[in-house]
Design a protein around this motif. Structure first.
Motif, PDB file in Angstrom:
ATOM      1  N   ILE A  72      27.908  38.840  32.870  1.00  0.00           N
ATOM      2  CA  ILE A  72      27.477  39.446  31.502  1.00  0.00           C
ATOM      3  C   ILE A  72      28.369  38.929  30.580  1.00  0.00           C
ATOM      4  N   TYR A  73      29.806  38.677  30.814  1.00  0.00           N
ATOM      5  CA  TYR A  73      30.489  38.055  29.720  1.00  0.00           C
ATOM      6  C   TYR A  73      30.047  36.684  29.131  1.00  0.00           C
ATOM      7  N   LEU A  74      29.508  36.066  30.371  1.00  0.00           N
ATOM      8  CA  LEU A  74      28.927  34.835  30.025  1.00  0.00           C
ATOM      9  C   LEU A  74      27.615  34.870  29.253  1.00  0.00           C
ATOM     10  N   LYS A  75      26.876  35.788  29.697  1.00  0.00           N
ATOM     11  CA  LYS A  75      25.638  36.112  28.598  1.00  0.00           C
ATOM     12  C   LYS A  75      25.896  36.408  27.154  1.00  0.00           C
ATOM     13  N   GLU A  76      27.234  37.145  26.962  1.00  0.00           N
ATOM     14  CA  GLU A  76      27.640  37.689  25.725  1.00  0.00           C
ATOM     15  C   GLU A  76      28.342  36.595  25.073  1.00  0.00           C
ATOM     16  N   GLU A  77      28.311  35.379  25.695  1.00  0.00           N
ATOM     17  CA  GLU A  77      28.981  34.164  24.944  1.00  0.00           C
ATOM     18  C   GLU A  77      30.670  34.405  24.865  1.00  0.00           C
ATOM     19  N   ASN A  78      31.093  35.304  25.775  1.00  0.00           N
ATOM     20  CA  ASN A  78      32.624  35.511  25.844  1.00  0.00           C
ATOM     21  C   ASN A  78      33.117  34.804  27.009  1.00  0.00           C
ATOM     22  N   LEU A  79      33.144  33.431  26.708  1.00  0.00           N
ATOM     23  CA  LEU A  79      33.375  32.392  27.837  1.00  0.00           C
ATOM     24  C   LEU A  79      34.854  32.413  28.243  1.00  0.00           C
ATOM     25  N   ASN A  80      35.835  33.073  27.356  1.00  0.00           N
ATOM     26  CA  ASN A  80      37.195  33.254  27.900  1.00  0.00           C
ATOM     27  C   ASN A  80      37.206  34.298  29.077  1.00  0.00           C
ATOM     28  N   LYS A  81      36.717  35.298  28.611  1.00  0.00           N
ATOM     29  CA  LYS A  81      36.605  36.635  29.492  1.00  0.00           C
ATOM     30  C   LYS A  81      35.763  36.099  30.915  1.00  0.00           C
ATOM     31  N   ALA A  82      34.522  35.475  30.626  1.00  0.00           N
ATOM     32  CA  ALA A  82      33.855  35.166  31.813  1.00  0.00           C
ATOM     33  C   ALA A  82      34.827  34.107  32.752  1.00  0.00           C
ATOM     34  N   LYS A  83      35.317  33.571  32.212  1.00  0.00           N
ATOM     35  CA  LYS A  83      36.258  32.325  32.800  1.00  0.00           C
ATOM     36  C   LYS A  83      37.445  33.029  33.713  1.00  0.00           C
ATOM     37  N   ASN A  84      38.041  34.045  32.751  1.00  0.00           N
ATOM     38  CA  ASN A  84      39.075  34.787  33.517  1.00  0.00           C
ATOM     39  C   ASN A  84      38.608  35.674  34.395  1.00  0.00           C
ATOM     40  N   ILE A  85      37.491  36.235  34.487  1.00  0.00           N
ATOM     41  CA  ILE A  85      37.145  37.111  35.526  1.00  0.00           C
ATOM     42  C   ILE A  85      36.799  36.511  36.945  1.00  0.00           C
ATOM     43  N   ALA A  86      36.038  35.352  36.461  1.00  0.00           N
ATOM     44  CA  ALA A  86      35.576  34.577  37.657  1.00  0.00           C
ATOM     45  C   ALA A  86      36.764  33.966  38.431  1.00  0.00           C
ATOM     46  N   LEU A  87      37.794  33.431  37.690  1.00  0.00           N
ATOM     47  CA  LEU A  87      38.953  32.955  38.301  1.00  0.00           C
ATOM     48  C   LEU A  87      39.775  34.057  39.157  1.00  0.00           C
ATOM     49  N   GLU A  88      39.798  35.256  38.776  1.00  0.00           N
ATOM     50  CA  GLU A  88      40.452  36.379  39.337  1.00  0.00           C
ATOM     51  C   GLU A  88      39.629  36.604  40.596  1.00  0.00           C
ATOM     52  N   GLY A  89      38.130  36.667  40.561  1.00  0.00           N
ATOM     53  CA  GLY A  89      37.365  36.687  41.523  1.00  0.00           C
ATOM     54  C   GLY A  89      37.514  35.844  42.608  1.00  0.00           C
ATOM     55  N   ILE A  90      37.722  34.419  42.241  1.00  0.00           N
ATOM     56  CA  ILE A  90      38.088  33.425  43.390  1.00  0.00           C
ATOM     57  C   ILE A  90      39.473  33.804  44.115  1.00  0.00           C
ATOM     58  N   GLU A  91      40.398  34.226  43.505  1.00  0.00           N
ATOM     59  CA  GLU A  91      41.603  34.691  43.987  1.00  0.00           C
ATOM     60  C   GLU A  91      41.398  35.584  45.116  1.00  0.00           C
ATOM     61  N   LYS A  92      40.521  36.617  44.730  1.00  0.00           N
ATOM     62  CA  LYS A  92      40.293  37.605  45.903  1.00  0.00           C
ATOM     63  C   LYS A  92      39.205  37.456  46.694  1.00  0.00           C
ATOM     64  N   SER A  93      38.120  36.542  46.469  1.00  0.00           N
ATOM     65  CA  SER A  93      37.100  36.224  47.109  1.00  0.00           C
ATOM     66  C   SER A  93      36.692  34.841  47.064  1.00  0.00           C
ATOM     67  N   PRO A  94      37.144  33.869  47.534  1.00  0.00           N
ATOM     68  CA  PRO A  94      37.317  32.456  47.186  1.00  0.00           C
ATOM     69  C   PRO A  94      35.959  31.823  47.923  1.00  0.00           C
ATOM     70  N   GLU A  95      35.194  32.570  48.804  1.00  0.00           N
ATOM     71  CA  GLU A  95      33.958  31.918  49.453  1.00  0.00           C
ATOM     72  C   GLU A  95      32.707  32.531  48.765  1.00  0.00           C
ATOM     73  N   PHE A  96      32.861  33.016  47.419  1.00  0.00           N
ATOM     74  CA  PHE A  96      31.658  33.683  46.667  1.00  0.00           C
ATOM     75  C   PHE A  96      31.284  32.647  45.781  1.00  0.00           C
ATOM     76  N   SER A  97      30.300  31.906  46.027  1.00  0.00           N
ATOM     77  CA  SER A  97      29.774  30.619  45.354  1.00  0.00           C
ATOM     78  C   SER A  97      29.296  31.061  43.848  1.00  0.00           C
ATOM     79  N   MET A  98      28.830  32.221  43.611  1.00  0.00           N
ATOM     80  CA  MET A  98      28.621  32.520  42.245  1.00  0.00           C
ATOM     81  C   MET A  98      29.559  32.472  41.194  1.00  0.00           C
ATOM     82  N   LEU A  99      30.829  32.843  41.808  1.00  0.00           N
ATOM     83  CA  LEU A  99      31.707  32.565  40.717  1.00  0.00           C
ATOM     84  C   LEU A  99      32.212  31.039  40.162  1.00  0.00           C
ATOM     85  N   TYR A 100      32.171  30.226  41.473  1.00  0.00           N
ATOM     86  CA  TYR A 100      32.201  28.713  40.906  1.00  0.00           C
ATOM     87  C   TYR A 100      30.708  28.309  40.107  1.00  0.00           C
ATOM     88  N   GLN A 101      29.897  28.793  40.222  1.00  0.00           N
ATOM     89  CA  GLN A 101      28.605  28.520  39.376  1.00  0.00           C
ATOM     90  C   GLN A 101      28.979  28.805  37.962  1.00  0.00           C
TER      91      GLN A 101
END
Length: 182
Positions: A72-101
């Motif tokens: 959602i944040y990526l769609k809204e062009e809020n790249l910082n927020k999208a990146k931070n949330i994806a990185l937080e998600g990788i800490e909790k769920s590192p096997e979820f490929s969508m976060l890397y995408q």
């Protein structure tokens, strides 16, 4: 502590309080996550983001929540927020490929194509269906100016997935881009 009256959820016996709490957590997470997705599909990103934030609180181990919120944040062009949330998600769920995408897309928009390639490769390590990620890599190679690598990779994909019509379309777009550049 054992439950006085065990029960079954989706074929799994729930016999302890811990099992019951986990089953209830999963059920509530699913309800809130699905509500968020419905609001997102309706275009109400504000309520979708509120529900996704709540879903993260209920079950912080579910990568889907971080992925959807970051998207959602990526769609809204809020790249910082999208990146931070994806990185937080990788800490909790590192096997979820969508976060890397998502991180790859953010890196591409930030013109960090090396990082984007690394994230796409990491995403492929964590998915059972790498086709769409591999297609993104073709276009990334073109953007990096590695045309021969894009062509070689396209050939590799055609050998692996000869019946994928989307792949043929994307390769057609690749060669159309090359022809226009030439």
């Amino acid at each position: 502590q054992q439950l006085e009256r065990p029960f079954v959820v989706d074929g799994t016996p729930i016999i302890s309080i811990e099992d019951g709490v986990n089953a209830h957590r999963e059920q509530e997470w699913g309800n809130i996550y699905n509500t968020a997705v419905e609001f997102f599909q309706k275009g109400d990103n504000k309520i979708a983001k509120e529900n996704l934030s709540l879903a993260i609180l209920i079950n912080p181990e579910r990568g889907e929540t971080y992925g959807t919120l970051a998207a959602i944040y990526l769609k809204e062009e809020n790249l910082n927020k999208a990146k931070n949330i994806a990185l937080e998600g990788i800490e909790k769920s590192p096997e979820f490929s969508m976060l890397y995408q998502i991180l790859a897309e953010v890196s591409t928009k930030e013109k960090d194509l090396e990082a984007a390639e690394a994230y796409y490769n990491k995403a492929m390590e964590h998915t059972d269906e790498p086709g769409s990620i591999m297609r993104q890599l073709i276009f990334l190679y073109i953007d990096k100016g590695e045309i021969q690598k894009a062509i070689d990779y396209s050939d590799e994909l055609l050998n692996k997935y000869p019946n994928d019509p989307d792949l043929y379309f994307n390769i057609g777009v690749l060669f159309q881009r090359l022809a226009l550049e030439a």
